[in-house]
Write a protein that holds these residues in place. Sequence first.
Motif, PDB file in Angstrom:
ATOM      1  N   ALA A  29       0.834  -1.208   0.000  1.00  0.00           N
ATOM      2  CA  ALA A  29       0.000   0.000   0.000  1.00  0.00           C
ATOM      3  C   ALA A  29       0.864   1.251   0.000  1.00  0.00           C
ATOM      4  CB  ALA A  29      -0.927  -0.009   1.225  1.00  0.00           C
TER       5      ALA A  29
ATOM      6  N   THR B  10     -11.473  -1.432  -1.525  1.00  0.00           N
ATOM      7  CA  THR B  10     -10.486  -2.191  -0.754  1.00  0.00           C
ATOM      8  C   THR B  10     -10.456  -1.714   0.690  1.00  0.00           C
ATOM      9  OG1 THR B  10      -9.146  -2.431  -2.764  1.00  0.00           O
ATOM     10  CG2 THR B  10      -8.072  -2.911  -0.675  1.00  0.00           C
TER      11      THR B  10
ATOM     12  N   HIS C 292      -2.035  -2.286  -7.262  1.00  0.00           N
ATOM     13  CA  HIS C 292      -3.210  -2.563  -6.438  1.00  0.00           C
ATOM     14  C   HIS C 292      -3.494  -4.066  -6.419  1.00  0.00           C
ATOM     15  CE1 HIS C 292      -7.529  -1.072  -5.297  1.00  0.00           C
ATOM     16  NE2 HIS C 292      -7.040  -1.930  -4.429  1.00  0.00           N
TER      17      HIS C 292
ATOM     18  N   VAL D  80      -9.772   1.604  -4.725  1.00  0.00           N
ATOM     19  CA  VAL D  80      -9.099   1.809  -3.437  1.00  0.00           C
ATOM     20  C   VAL D  80     -10.138   1.956  -2.322  1.00  0.00           C
ATOM     21  CG1 VAL D  80      -7.667   3.414  -2.102  1.00  0.00           C
ATOM     22  CG2 VAL D  80      -6.987   2.770  -4.419  1.00  0.00           C
TER      23      VAL D  80
ATOM     24  N   LEU E  94       2.076   1.732  -3.492  1.00  0.00           N
ATOM     25  CA  LEU E  94       0.979   2.265  -4.302  1.00  0.00           C
ATOM     26  C   LEU E  94       0.794   3.755  -4.045  1.00  0.00           C
ATOM     27  CD1 LEU E  94      -1.480   1.897  -6.161  1.00  0.00           C
ATOM     28  CD2 LEU E  94      -2.800   1.199  -4.138  1.00  0.00           C
TER      29      LEU E  94
END
Length: 366
Positions: free
Chosen positions: A263, A291, A341, A288, A266
Amino acid sequence: MTAADSRARVVVDARVRQGWTRVRAAWFPILQASVAAAIAFAIARYAVGHPFPFFAPVCAWIALGFTTDRSVRRVAELAVGVAIGVALGDLLVHLIGNGAWQVAVVLFLAAIIARFIDRGQMLTTQAGVQALVIVGLPAISASGGPVGRWIDAAIGGAVALAVALLTPRDPRRHLRTLAHAAVEELAAMLRVLGRGLRSGSTADVQDALVRGRASQPALDEWSDTATNASELARVSPALRKYRDELAGLGGTAVLVDRAMRNARVLARRCRSAVDAQTHDMTTVADQVDATARATEELAAALGSGRDPERARSQLLAVSHALDPFELAARDWQVQSLVLLHRSLVVDLLEASGVSPSDARESLPEI
């Protein structure tokens, strides 16, 4: 507010949240250890008649500590280490006095005797420290004759052992609290990242990255505690029934730590894309956000000890949608974000109980 002020605020907020999580998990063990120290002090002063029973509460406090990781072996190891150090220090001070070379002799002998008695590192450390305290402590603090301080230490150790034996403990409870806090940190980071992508705010994306970095202590504490609890369950008959769940929480901690690292990668790439202001980040923000919601559900499931079935379903839905060519047909930079991702979601799927092969197969082929 400057960028530096914003980063400082995010770090402070993270530290405060993590601090309160530690307090909620530790306040009762701290209360127990404090009461045990007071009981040891009272026994040594009023029952045994020592006016300065310094080592009774010290031994009780050291042996019990302030966490729920209180195996009888660990408590006994610490109590014996303190008792050995106090006894040896008292003996050598009476025989050879105190001074620089006496410090070296006392530490050497205390460590050698402790290593002979048991392999535990804490026992050896406490034996040396307490022997050193005796050498440096004024003789006026001693009471009860040449073995008075050892008797005080023995009383403190006995009280600590009694508390460890009589206090019911479930190591899963503390681990679940740590798991919920750590996974919630990841979910919160993803929420801020999704908001920044949707609004095109570089500050929000940077805050998400800072928040992800600041969450590492919570992840480390969860992982370390899970490792210790799993090792304890392997040797403790009383905790053997929890062995599978403790091992599972330890494995989940590793996977969530990996997910947090992905993460952060990202978020760093998203910061560059948002800075450019030339990409449509809506689809990435949607995924996102989805998630983040699934991660919140995973945190709740881990915190309560239930099967994260809902989190699994939500993560699988996100995984099925992560096709970089459908989400960003003509933008290779956005496609690269989708690829990053995908790695994050695979880690979270594994943390929710999906096998590595099934987690990878849930992604669209590219």
